[in-house]
Design an enzyme around this catalytic site. Structure first.
Site, PDB file in Angstrom:
ATOM      1  N   ASN A 281       0.862  -1.173   0.000  1.00 44.90           N
ATOM      2  CA  ASN A 281       0.000   0.000   0.000  1.00 44.90           C
ATOM      3  C   ASN A 281       0.903   1.228   0.000  1.00 44.90           C
ATOM      4  O   ASN A 281       1.626   1.462   0.967  1.00 44.90           O
ATOM      5  CB  ASN A 281      -0.864  -0.068   1.278  1.00 44.90           C
ATOM      6  CG  ASN A 281      -1.723   1.153   1.483  1.00 44.90           C
ATOM      7  OD1 ASN A 281      -1.820   2.016   0.618  1.00 44.90           O
ATOM      8  ND2 ASN A 281      -2.362   1.212   2.648  1.00 44.90           N
TER       9      ASN A 281
ATOM     10  N   LYS B 294       0.045   4.190   0.233  1.00 46.35           N
ATOM     11  CA  LYS B 294      -0.526   5.239   1.107  1.00 46.35           C
ATOM     12  C   LYS B 294      -0.408   6.605   0.427  1.00 46.35           C
ATOM     13  O   LYS B 294      -0.542   6.705  -0.784  1.00 46.35           O
ATOM     14  CB  LYS B 294       0.130   5.188   2.485  1.00 46.35           C
ATOM     15  CG  LYS B 294       0.048   3.788   3.119  1.00 46.35           C
ATOM     16  CD  LYS B 294       0.383   3.749   4.575  1.00 46.35           C
ATOM     17  CE  LYS B 294       0.242   2.343   5.115  1.00 46.35           C
ATOM     18  NZ  LYS B 294       0.456   2.232   6.542  1.00 46.35           N
TER      19      LYS B 294
ATOM     20  N   HIS C  88      -9.188   0.270   5.645  1.00 49.44           N
ATOM     21  CA  HIS C  88      -7.851   0.318   6.246  1.00 49.44           C
ATOM     22  C   HIS C  88      -7.943   1.062   7.577  1.00 49.44           C
ATOM     23  O   HIS C  88      -8.698   2.025   7.714  1.00 49.44           O
ATOM     24  CB  HIS C  88      -6.867   1.024   5.300  1.00 49.44           C
ATOM     25  CG  HIS C  88      -5.456   0.922   5.776  1.00 49.44           C
ATOM     26  ND1 HIS C  88      -4.927   1.769   6.727  1.00 49.44           N
ATOM     27  CD2 HIS C  88      -4.464   0.059   5.461  1.00 49.44           C
ATOM     28  CE1 HIS C  88      -3.668   1.430   6.962  1.00 49.44           C
ATOM     29  NE2 HIS C  88      -3.369   0.387   6.207  1.00 49.44           N
TER      30      HIS C  88
ATOM     31  N   GLU D 114      -6.164   3.210   8.981  1.00 47.77           N
ATOM     32  CA  GLU D 114      -5.906   4.658   8.943  1.00 47.77           C
ATOM     33  C   GLU D 114      -7.172   5.411   8.522  1.00 47.77           C
ATOM     34  O   GLU D 114      -7.395   6.543   8.930  1.00 47.77           O
ATOM     35  CB  GLU D 114      -4.712   4.959   8.019  1.00 47.77           C
ATOM     36  CG  GLU D 114      -3.392   4.574   8.686  1.00 47.77           C
ATOM     37  CD  GLU D 114      -2.249   4.277   7.731  1.00 47.77           C
ATOM     38  OE1 GLU D 114      -2.376   4.533   6.529  1.00 47.77           O
ATOM     39  OE2 GLU D 114      -1.219   3.767   8.218  1.00 47.77           O
TER      40      GLU D 114
ATOM     41  N   GLU E 281      -4.779  -6.740  10.208  1.00 42.74           N
ATOM     42  CA  GLU E 281      -3.756  -5.741  10.481  1.00 42.74           C
ATOM     43  C   GLU E 281      -4.018  -5.123  11.849  1.00 42.74           C
ATOM     44  O   GLU E 281      -4.831  -4.181  11.966  1.00 42.74           O
ATOM     45  CB  GLU E 281      -3.796  -4.637   9.420  1.00 42.74           C
ATOM     46  CG  GLU E 281      -3.597  -5.141   8.012  1.00 42.74           C
ATOM     47  CD  GLU E 281      -3.038  -4.047   7.098  1.00 42.74           C
ATOM     48  OE1 GLU E 281      -1.972  -4.271   6.523  1.00 42.74           O
ATOM     49  OE2 GLU E 281      -3.653  -2.973   7.004  1.00 42.74           O
TER      50      GLU E 281
ATOM     51  N   GLY F 288       2.719   0.894  10.846  1.00 42.02           N
ATOM     52  CA  GLY F 288       3.421   2.178  10.742  1.00 42.02           C
ATOM     53  C   GLY F 288       4.695   2.251  11.565  1.00 42.02           C
ATOM     54  O   GLY F 288       5.078   1.293  12.255  1.00 42.02           O
TER      55      GLY F 288
ATOM     56  N   SER G 211       3.946  -3.766   9.964  1.00 41.22           N
ATOM     57  CA  SER G 211       5.398  -3.840  10.181  1.00 41.22           C
ATOM     58  C   SER G 211       6.018  -5.120   9.596  1.00 41.22           C
ATOM     59  O   SER G 211       6.952  -5.693  10.178  1.00 41.22           O
ATOM     60  CB  SER G 211       5.745  -3.695  11.664  1.00 41.22           C
ATOM     61  OG  SER G 211       5.424  -2.387  12.104  1.00 41.22           O
TER      62      SER G 211
HETATM   63  P1  PGA Z   1       3.452  -0.921   7.469  1.00 41.84           P
HETATM   64  O1  PGA Z   1       1.971  -0.625   7.003  1.00 41.84           O
HETATM   65  O2  PGA Z   1       3.911  -2.172   6.768  1.00 41.84           O
HETATM   66  O3  PGA Z   1       4.237   0.281   7.067  1.00 41.84           O
HETATM   67  O4  PGA Z   1       3.406  -1.130   8.963  1.00 41.84           O
HETATM   68  C1  PGA Z   1       1.077  -1.691   6.864  1.00 41.84           C
HETATM   69  C2  PGA Z   1      -0.277  -1.234   6.416  1.00 41.84           C
HETATM   70  O5  PGA Z   1      -0.721  -0.141   6.769  1.00 41.84           O
HETATM   71  O6  PGA Z   1      -0.947  -1.970   5.685  1.00 41.84           O
END
Ligand code: PGA
Length: 260
Positions: free
Chosen positions: A12, A14, A97, A99, A169, A175, A216
């Protein structure tokens, strides 16, 4: 390599990569040949979705959008409809997601509307679910995920379930400030998710829904997740933003795939 299952590996982007950078990344991915049994995908910002999807039209890498509205059209300023996403050439659309749930008031209800809308438009929804740190600390991970899953899938025709993707997730794992979940914990959670899917749609269908882990994920830990029986792939953010890193991550996952 002996293929045991299809492995989905996606990143992703983002809110990264403007149109020029996104296009350069797509050009770099165009010639990429995915290892047998691996389905790579990238989730791009809207501003480059059409261009990236056009470059990768016949490539091994699938392309997706990060969000969409559930209505076909109308007075929804700032939103993008499922038809628009489809017309841009996307195969996949990210739904729910964390976020978006955290910062943009996305709820289980909107997620549920979006899931059926995506399928109606021939898009493959990638549903993200995950518990907050607070829910984890209170020991209600299974309850939280079961609620999110049941509401999100409430209006989805059971026969369509093998055409969706689900990513577990945990919010606390995502993040720069996140910590990757232990493999054992992911294995346990995914077994629980599989049981919920089988409860919803029966074993034949429930067993065929791809379940990914995200949060992560790195080149070093990706393979340990994918080697778990109920983990059908990984969904990464930072570790996949550079094309060479993304390709390397796929290689590292595949190294682990010894004969069953
Ligand atoms: P990250 O993000 O691998 O940077 O922790 C994962 C995600 O938001 O899907």
């Amino acid at each position: 390599m002996v293929t045991r299952k299809t492995v989905w590996i996606g990143t992703n982007w983002k809110m990264n990569k403007g149109p020029a950078e996104a296009l350069a990344a797509a050009e770099a991915l165009k010639a990429y040949r995915a290892p047998e049994g691996v389905k790579p995908f990238i989730i791009t910002p809207f501003t480059s979705l059409q261009a990236v999807a056009s470059v990768l039209k016949d490539a091994d890498v699938l392309v997706g959008a990060q969000n969409m509205h559930w209505e076909e059209s109308g007075s929804w300023t700032g939103e993008i409809s499922p038809g628009m996403v489809k017309e841009c050439g996307a195969d996949i659309v990210l739904i729910g997601h964390s976020e978006r749930r955290q910062h943009f008031a996305e709820t289980d209800w909107t997620v549920s509307r979006k899931m059926s809308a995506a399928l109606r438009h021939g898009l493959r929804p990638l549903l993200c679910i995950g518990e907050s740190l607070e829910e984890y600390d209170f020991g209600v991970t299974a309850e939280t995920l079961s609620r999110q899953l049941k509401i999100a899938l409430h209006d989805v025709v059971h026969a369509d379930l093998p055409n969706i993707l689900i990513a577990y997730e945990p919010v606390w794992a995502i993040g720069a400030g996140g910590r990757a979940a232990d493999t054992d914990c992911v294995a346990k959670v995914h077994a629980g998710l599989r049981a919920v899917l089988c409860e919803i749609a029966g074993k034949d269908i429930g067993d065929r829904v791809p379940l990914l882990y995200g949060g992560s994920v790195t080149q070093d830990n990706a393979r340990s997740y994918v080697s778990q029986p109920n983990v059908d792939g990984v969904f990464v953010g930072r570790a996949g933003w550079s094309v060479p890193d993304f390709e390397k991550l796929i290689d590292r996952v595949i190294e682990e795939r010894a004969p069953a």
